[in-house]
Motif scaffolding. Structure first.
Motif, PDB file in Angstrom:
ATOM      1  N   ARG A 212      70.885   6.822  27.723  1.00 29.49           N
ATOM      2  CA  ARG A 212      70.951   8.181  27.186  1.00 29.49           C
ATOM      3  C   ARG A 212      70.037   8.369  25.991  1.00 29.49           C
ATOM      4  N   GLY A 213      69.940   7.360  25.121  1.00 33.94           N
ATOM      5  CA  GLY A 213      69.170   7.534  23.891  1.00 33.94           C
ATOM      6  C   GLY A 213      67.670   7.437  24.072  1.00 33.94           C
ATOM      7  N   ASP A 214      67.192   6.968  25.241  1.00 41.28           N
ATOM      8  CA  ASP A 214      65.760   6.820  25.444  1.00 41.28           C
ATOM      9  C   ASP A 214      65.112   8.152  25.732  1.00 41.28           C
ATOM     10  N   LEU A 215      63.913   8.341  25.257  1.00 40.90           N
ATOM     11  CA  LEU A 215      63.177   9.571  25.518  1.00 40.90           C
ATOM     12  C   LEU A 215      62.116   9.309  26.572  1.00 40.90           C
ATOM     13  N   PRO A 216      61.804  10.287  27.400  1.00 39.88           N
ATOM     14  CA  PRO A 216      60.842  10.056  28.478  1.00 39.88           C
ATOM     15  C   PRO A 216      59.430   9.891  27.933  1.00 39.88           C
ATOM     16  N   THR A 217      58.634   9.150  28.646  1.00 42.75           N
ATOM     17  CA  THR A 217      57.216   9.037  28.296  1.00 42.75           C
ATOM     18  C   THR A 217      56.523  10.252  28.865  1.00 42.75           C
ATOM     19  N   GLY A 218      55.943  11.050  28.004  1.00 45.88           N
ATOM     20  CA  GLY A 218      55.492  12.380  28.388  1.00 45.88           C
ATOM     21  C   GLY A 218      54.480  12.414  29.499  1.00 45.88           C
ATOM     22  N   GLY A 219      54.830  13.124  30.576  1.00 48.15           N
ATOM     23  CA  GLY A 219      53.871  13.489  31.601  1.00 48.15           C
ATOM     24  C   GLY A 219      53.275  12.367  32.400  1.00 48.15           C
ATOM     25  N   ARG A 220      53.917  11.234  32.490  1.00 48.74           N
ATOM     26  CA  ARG A 220      53.352  10.134  33.250  1.00 48.74           C
ATOM     27  C   ARG A 220      54.015  10.048  34.622  1.00 48.74           C
ATOM     28  N   MET A 221      53.283   9.485  35.567  1.00 48.65           N
ATOM     29  CA  MET A 221      53.827   9.303  36.904  1.00 48.65           C
ATOM     30  C   MET A 221      54.913   8.234  36.901  1.00 48.65           C
ATOM     31  N   THR A 222      55.997   8.486  37.612  1.00 44.41           N
ATOM     32  CA  THR A 222      57.009   7.469  37.811  1.00 44.41           C
ATOM     33  C   THR A 222      56.596   6.586  38.972  1.00 44.41           C
ATOM     34  N   GLU A 223      57.382   5.536  39.235  1.00 42.05           N
ATOM     35  CA  GLU A 223      57.014   4.588  40.285  1.00 42.05           C
ATOM     36  C   GLU A 223      56.996   5.228  41.665  1.00 42.05           C
ATOM     37  N   ASP A 224      57.801   6.259  41.855  1.00 41.64           N
ATOM     38  CA  ASP A 224      57.832   6.914  43.163  1.00 41.64           C
ATOM     39  C   ASP A 224      56.811   8.031  43.287  1.00 41.64           C
ATOM     40  N   GLY A 225      55.913   8.149  42.299  1.00 43.43           N
ATOM     41  CA  GLY A 225      54.839   9.127  42.374  1.00 43.43           C
ATOM     42  C   GLY A 225      55.195  10.509  41.905  1.00 43.43           C
ATOM     43  N   LEU A 226      56.421  10.705  41.396  1.00 41.46           N
ATOM     44  CA  LEU A 226      56.834  12.021  40.927  1.00 41.46           C
ATOM     45  C   LEU A 226      56.669  12.122  39.418  1.00 41.46           C
ATOM     46  N   GLN A 227      56.420  13.342  38.957  1.00 33.91           N
ATOM     47  CA  GLN A 227      56.311  13.593  37.532  1.00 33.91           C
ATOM     48  C   GLN A 227      57.691  13.644  36.890  1.00 33.91           C
ATOM     49  N   GLN A 228      57.771  13.282  35.626  1.00 29.97           N
ATOM     50  CA  GLN A 228      58.968  13.593  34.868  1.00 29.97           C
ATOM     51  C   GLN A 228      59.061  15.114  34.760  1.00 29.97           C
ATOM     52  N   PRO A 229      60.255  15.694  34.785  1.00 32.37           N
ATOM     53  CA  PRO A 229      60.371  17.154  34.687  1.00 32.37           C
ATOM     54  C   PRO A 229      59.678  17.695  33.441  1.00 32.37           C
ATOM     55  N   ARG A 230      58.907  18.726  33.627  1.00 23.13           N
ATOM     56  CA  ARG A 230      58.185  19.359  32.530  1.00 23.13           C
ATOM     57  C   ARG A 230      58.499  20.854  32.452  1.00 23.13           C
ATOM     58  N   ILE A 231      58.884  21.459  33.575  1.00 25.62           N
ATOM     59  CA  ILE A 231      59.240  22.881  33.606  1.00 25.62           C
ATOM     60  C   ILE A 231      60.735  22.981  33.861  1.00 25.62           C
ATOM     61  N   PHE A 232      61.456  23.561  32.920  1.00 25.07           N
ATOM     62  CA  PHE A 232      62.904  23.701  33.019  1.00 25.07           C
ATOM     63  C   PHE A 232      63.243  25.182  33.182  1.00 25.07           C
ATOM     64  N   VAL A 233      63.879  25.514  34.297  1.00 24.55           N
ATOM     65  CA  VAL A 233      64.187  26.899  34.622  1.00 24.55           C
ATOM     66  C   VAL A 233      65.695  27.062  34.737  1.00 24.55           C
ATOM     67  N   GLY A 234      66.238  28.052  34.058  1.00 28.99           N
ATOM     68  CA  GLY A 234      67.671  28.281  34.149  1.00 28.99           C
ATOM     69  C   GLY A 234      68.066  29.552  33.437  1.00 28.99           C
TER      70      GLY A 234
END
Length: 518
Positions: free
Chosen positions: A162-184
């Motif tokens: 929980r306390g870790d912060l994402p590494t901005g905008g890098r590809m994950t191992e499965d080729g997907l981006q970390q979420p950058r656009i949050f809609v709600g």
């Protein structure tokens, strides 16, 4: 920046956020200037832009070759990072106008291995948020869009603590981006960041929320006139006005990003009170409110129009000429009586497949769940479905992409509800059955449903403005549409009094004539 004078450290403490002291801060205050018409570059064709492959395929699949007036006017300005207030009628393309500059920057981030920060898109309802997220999913890098349908930890990652912060905008191992656009919805976004009195702790921890807001580059307020407290007078009210969720999130992002967040507001209803409130939320004097950008009124005059302070702004919301407005008067005004009459209207329309939207007005005081249960009990065919369930994937942040025309699919009712069977297996039960979607009056603004044939309004809408947005769901893109108002005899006379104001005729429709509608 100027916002510091209004949002004090004690205000931030209420939300569990600390004041910020950066050594690399520029002492010069951030200011917004009015965009000048002569400085704006014109966009005549989408093919003239350098777009990502995803955007090119999406626009090509949807056969969007020429930008709408608001897109032509807004995209160059937004791409330059200028805060703006987009003003255009519903269905004019405002969503694509503000999404395209954001998603293209995210694709550029991948190419240059840089982080562009987060985008927060807030809407009045979950239904509209689901639709916006669906369009963003097609345009943005894979995995970079997250639909916040309920309060949640915005930076949660099952592979991290929980306390870790994402590494901005890098590809994950499965080729997907970390979420950058949050809609709600604005409420879901605020509670996700700050929690509420019912929660022992906010879903997003305080360090994560601070990190998130510090790195929020874009804040989009879709249907902004419903997201902020827009007062029609400058006179002070006796009762204290509580800040709306969108105002809290926007002010906090401006504060913690040191005024670097780009604010993009969009609405079909803009006036001086809205501009004053938007400036206040941003911590700016009223005269420094971001420029109002609107497209030209006609296709022949395709040059963008930039609204400057002091000019009068006309009305952008009108009922399409292709819509016929009907009134079916009923003896009695109880919710059960009106809903039963609406069912008989739907039954009369079942002579051929139709796409029907049932709108439950505020005055009806009947929940969507109870209305759907009653219609199923009556034997309504096709079986009614909640509009939110149709737009939102159950239990996940990923969208059902077949709902959006821009994805290359045909949209609600033409892909999901008409199940694409083979030609050899066509039958009356599984081909072209249309649909019946049910929703409330407050959730309807900004939504686009492809090929909607009929809107059935159960009860009298709250006012002419609300009726305009309801009627505007059909008769789009030159297609004919019908709106049937099922109301009591007393409210039928009230609707007639709106004719001059709305510039429409409410035609009396008897039950025997319903099946003859085009």
């Amino acid at each position: 920046p100027d916002l510091a004078r209004r949002l004090t450290d004690s205000d931030l403490d209420k939300f569990g956020l600390e004041s910020l002291d950066r050594k690399d801060t520029n002492d010069e205050p951030t200011t917004w200037t009015e965009a000048q018409k002569g400085e704006m570059q014109h966009i005549d064709k989408f093919c003239g832009l350098t777009l990502s492959e995803a955007a090119g395929k999406a626009l090509g699949g949807a056969k969007f070759s020429t930008p709408s007036p608001i897109q032509r006017a807004a995209i160059p300005t937004l791409a330059q990072g200028e805060s703006s207030l987009l003003y255009a009628e519903t269905g004019s393309g405002k969503t694509l106008a503000y999404l395209l500059p954001i998603t293209e920057q995210l694709w550029l981030e991948i190419e240059e291995d840089e982080s562009a920060g987060f985008a927060v898109i807030m809407t009045p309802t979950r239904e509209l948020a689901a639709q916006v997220a669906g369009i963003a999913t097609v345009l943005a890098p894979p995995g970079s869009v997250r639909l916040v349908s309920h309060p949640t930890n915005l930076l949660s990652d099952p592979t991290k603590d929980r306390g870790d912060l994402p590494t901005g905008g890098r590809m994950t191992e499965d080729g997907l981006q970390q979420p950058r656009i949050f809609v709600g919805s604005a409420k879901a976004m605020m509670v996700s960041l700050f929690g509420d009195k019912k929660m022992p702790a906010p879903p997003t921890s305080k360090p994560e929320a601070k990190f998130f807001l510090q790195n929020t580059r874009w804040v989009v307020l879709d249907e902004v006139d419903r997201l902020l407290n827009v007062k029609k007078t400058r006179a002070k009210t006796k009762n204290k006005v509580h800040e709306k969720p969108a105002a809290i999130v926007t002010s906090s992002a401006m504060r913690l990003s040191l005024g670097e967040s780009q604010i993009i507001a969009a609405s079909a209803t803009v006036g001086r009170p809205l501009k004053r409130e938007l400036a206040r939320v941003m911590g700016l004097p009223p005269q420094d409110c971001p420029a109002v950008i609107r497209g030209s009124a006609t296709e022949e005059d395709a040059s963008p129009v930039v609204q400057v302070e002091g000019q009068h702004i006309g009305r952008a919301v009108t009922i399409p000429d292709t819509v016929r407005n009907h009134v079916t008067a009923v003896e009695g005004s109880s919710p059960g009586k009106l809903l039963t009459s609406a069912f008989f209207v739907m039954k009369a329309l079942s002579d051929r497949p139709r796409k029907i939207l049932v709108v439950l007005t505020r005055n009806l005081d009947l929940s969507t769940k109870n209305a759907i249960g009653a219609l199923k009990h009556f034997g309504c065919k096709p079986e009614p479905t909640s509009l939110l369930d149709a737009l939102e994937a159950e239990g996940t942040d990923q969208m059902i992409e077949v709902f959006r025309e821009v994805s290359g699919a045909k949209g609600v009712g033409e892909s999901y509800f008409n199940a694409s069977p083979s030609d050899e297996d066509e039958s009356e039960d599984n081909v072209g059955d249309g649909y019946v979607l049910v929703t409330g009056e407050d959730t309807i603004r900004g939504l686009h449903l492809d090929g909607l044939d009929v809107v059935i309004v159960v009860g009298r809408p709250a006012g002419p403005d609300e009726y305009t947005h309801i009627a505007g769901r059909t008769g789009r893109a030159g297609r004919n549409g019908n709106v049937i108002n099922v109301v009591s005899n007393e409210n039928a006379a009230g609707l007639k009094s709106w004719e001059k104001m709305l510039n429409v005729d409410f035609l009396q429709l008897d039950m025997d004539d319903v099946a003859n509608l085009g």
